[in-house]
Design an enzyme around this catalytic site. Structure first.
Site, PDB file in Angstrom:
ATOM      1  N   THR A 215      39.750  45.428  40.532  1.00 22.14           N
ATOM      2  CA  THR A 215      39.988  46.916  40.452  1.00 22.14           C
ATOM      3  C   THR A 215      39.768  47.465  41.776  1.00 22.14           C
ATOM      4  O   THR A 215      40.177  48.698  42.076  1.00 22.14           O
ATOM      5  CB  THR A 215      38.974  47.196  39.248  1.00 22.14           C
ATOM      6  OG1 THR A 215      39.596  46.808  37.990  1.00 22.14           O
ATOM      7  CG2 THR A 215      39.094  48.792  38.990  1.00 22.14           C
TER       8      THR A 215
ATOM      9  N   THR B  10      35.991  42.147  38.251  1.00 24.32           N
ATOM     10  CA  THR B  10      34.769  42.019  37.699  1.00 24.32           C
ATOM     11  C   THR B  10      34.671  41.291  36.292  1.00 24.32           C
ATOM     12  O   THR B  10      33.622  40.720  35.837  1.00 24.32           O
ATOM     13  CB  THR B  10      33.886  43.417  37.325  1.00 24.32           C
ATOM     14  OG1 THR B  10      34.882  44.033  36.476  1.00 24.32           O
ATOM     15  CG2 THR B  10      33.870  44.278  38.377  1.00 24.32           C
ATOM     16  N   ASP B  11      36.114  40.945  35.762  1.00 26.35           N
ATOM     17  CA  ASP B  11      35.887  40.459  34.566  1.00 26.35           C
ATOM     18  C   ASP B  11      35.408  38.815  34.462  1.00 26.35           C
ATOM     19  O   ASP B  11      35.288  38.431  33.681  1.00 26.35           O
ATOM     20  CB  ASP B  11      37.439  40.435  33.908  1.00 26.35           C
ATOM     21  CG  ASP B  11      37.740  41.931  33.479  1.00 26.35           C
ATOM     22  OD1 ASP B  11      36.861  42.747  33.320  1.00 26.35           O
ATOM     23  OD2 ASP B  11      38.823  42.326  33.295  1.00 26.35           O
TER      24      ASP B  11
HETATM   25  N1  ASP Z   1      40.635  43.441  35.239  1.00 20.26           N
HETATM   26  C1  ASP Z   1      39.735  43.720  36.473  1.00 20.26           C
HETATM   27  C2  ASP Z   1      39.649  42.359  37.098  1.00 20.26           C
HETATM   28  O1  ASP Z   1      38.596  41.539  36.775  1.00 20.26           O
HETATM   29  C3  ASP Z   1      38.584  44.368  36.393  1.00 20.26           C
HETATM   30  C4  ASP Z   1      37.872  44.701  37.583  1.00 20.26           C
HETATM   31  O2  ASP Z   1      38.049  44.199  38.560  1.00 20.26           O
HETATM   32  O3  ASP Z   1      36.512  45.234  37.319  1.00 20.26           O
HETATM   33  O4  ASP Z   1      40.413  41.953  38.083  1.00 20.26           O
END
Ligand code: ASP
Length: 326
Positions: free
Chosen positions: A15, A92-93
């Site tokens: 993200t 973050t995932d």
């Molecule tokens: N869906 C995103 C990912 O993990 C979430 C994020 O980056 O916060 O790439």
């Protein structure tokens, strides 16, 4: 060590590197690592920065093959000897899985720091720039050496082994499970408060075998477990309930896997407290232990899977696995 620390950024996406697509209204990959770091005021004051565009993917698209390539690349950077700290920009995932993979496979005193963002770069309150600045401060800190791979988000410093994402949308989305966060970074001031968390090392394997996570829930049968074995799983992680317990159907499935020489690691769906062998009824943790299953203790199902994949890739036998999952 050079007077100004040399910080090497590796951009992989997430993200933090996304913008809202006007056509769909959803966030999509849009920015390079160089664009992201160039937009952070004060970054150059922390150190000499260079940026490598490794990928630009949402972290759900992360594959074990990518982990291997990333680990090899970091080994190269360490061997070159001109870098003081590495910052990895990542979604973050899946961040905690990639971070723990590197924690296990890349033993180095050099700080390796993951960060990302919960809000895309289109958001007027985007958290990416502050997280980049904080992560760079930690990567440049002498105090961050010898602490294993770290995740820095929202001003908190977490060890890769302990951290997990606990909130789908808050900017303060990560928490350390047993013990608390390693430290904080506030206005560039890096402070470690908690003790170093345990770290295990397994040599980086050439390949990572298939390992599946099988979740326990009321009434589950052995369909997913047997399906994983039919697909060639070389190991299984059970996300048990409570301290690591399953029902009769999964207990039979676990016994079937063990009889076929497939190692089984027991973890828990419950975030705090860890998996421990306590009950001796069919499917209780003690019965699973007696059958030959290994306990993940503090490791979450997804971290136990990472460690089992690495260890099986490195040809650990049952005894070696038991010593690793301490
Ligand atoms: N869906 C995103 C990912 O993990 C979430 C994020 O980056 O916060 O790439």
């Amino acid at each position: 060590m050079s007077p100004q620390p040399h910080i090497h950024f590796i951009a992989t996406g997430g993200t933090i590197a996304m913008r809202i697509d006007p056509a769909t209204g959803g966030a999509v990959p849009a920015l390079t690592g160089a664009e992201l770091t160039a937009a952070v005021p004060g970054l150059q004051l922390i150190g000499q920065v260079d940026v490598e565009e490794f990928a630009n993917i949402p972290s759900e698209h992360m594959q074990p093959e990518f982990w291997l390539r990333l680990a090899r690349r970091i080994q190269q950077i360490i061997a070159q000897g001109d870098t003081d700290g590495i910052v990895i920009l990542h979604g973050t995932d899946i961040m905690e899985e990639t971070a723990f993979f590197l924690d296990v496979t890349v033993p180095t005193p050099m700080p390796i720091v993951f960060t990302g963002a919960m809000r895309s770069a289109s958001d007027p309150k985007a958290d990416g720039p502050a997280n980049i600045l904080d992560a760079a401060a930690v990567a440049a800190s002498l105090d961050a050496r010898e602490r294993g791979v770290l995740i820095v988000m929202h001003g908190d410093i977490h060890s890769a082994r302990r951290v997990t994402k606990i909130d789908t949308s808050a900017v303060d989305a990560f928490e350390s499970i047993m013990p608390p966060d390693l430290g904080t970074v506030r206005s560039g001031l890096v402070e470690f408060s908690a003790a170093w968390s345990p770290r295990v090392h397994v040599p980086l394997p050439a390949q990572l075998p298939r390992v599946d996570i099988i979740t326990m829930y009321a009434g589950v049968d052995d369909f997913a477990l047997r399906g994983a074995l039919e697909r060639g799983a070389a190991g299984l992680v059970i996300a048990g309930v409570g301290a690591g317990n399953v029902n009769q159907a999964l207990f039979e499935g676990v016994n079937h896997a063990l009889a076929a020489g497939i190692p089984v690691v027991i973890s828990s769906r419950v975030p705090f407290g860890g998996a421990q062998p306590l009950y001796s009824y069919a499917g209780g943790g003690m019965a699973l232990r007696r059958a030959g299953a290994i306990f993940a203790h503090d490791l979450s199902p997804q971290k136990a899977r990472v460690l089992l994949m690495v260890a099986l890739g490195a040809q650990y036998d049952q005894r070696g696995l038991e010593e690793l999952f301490v």
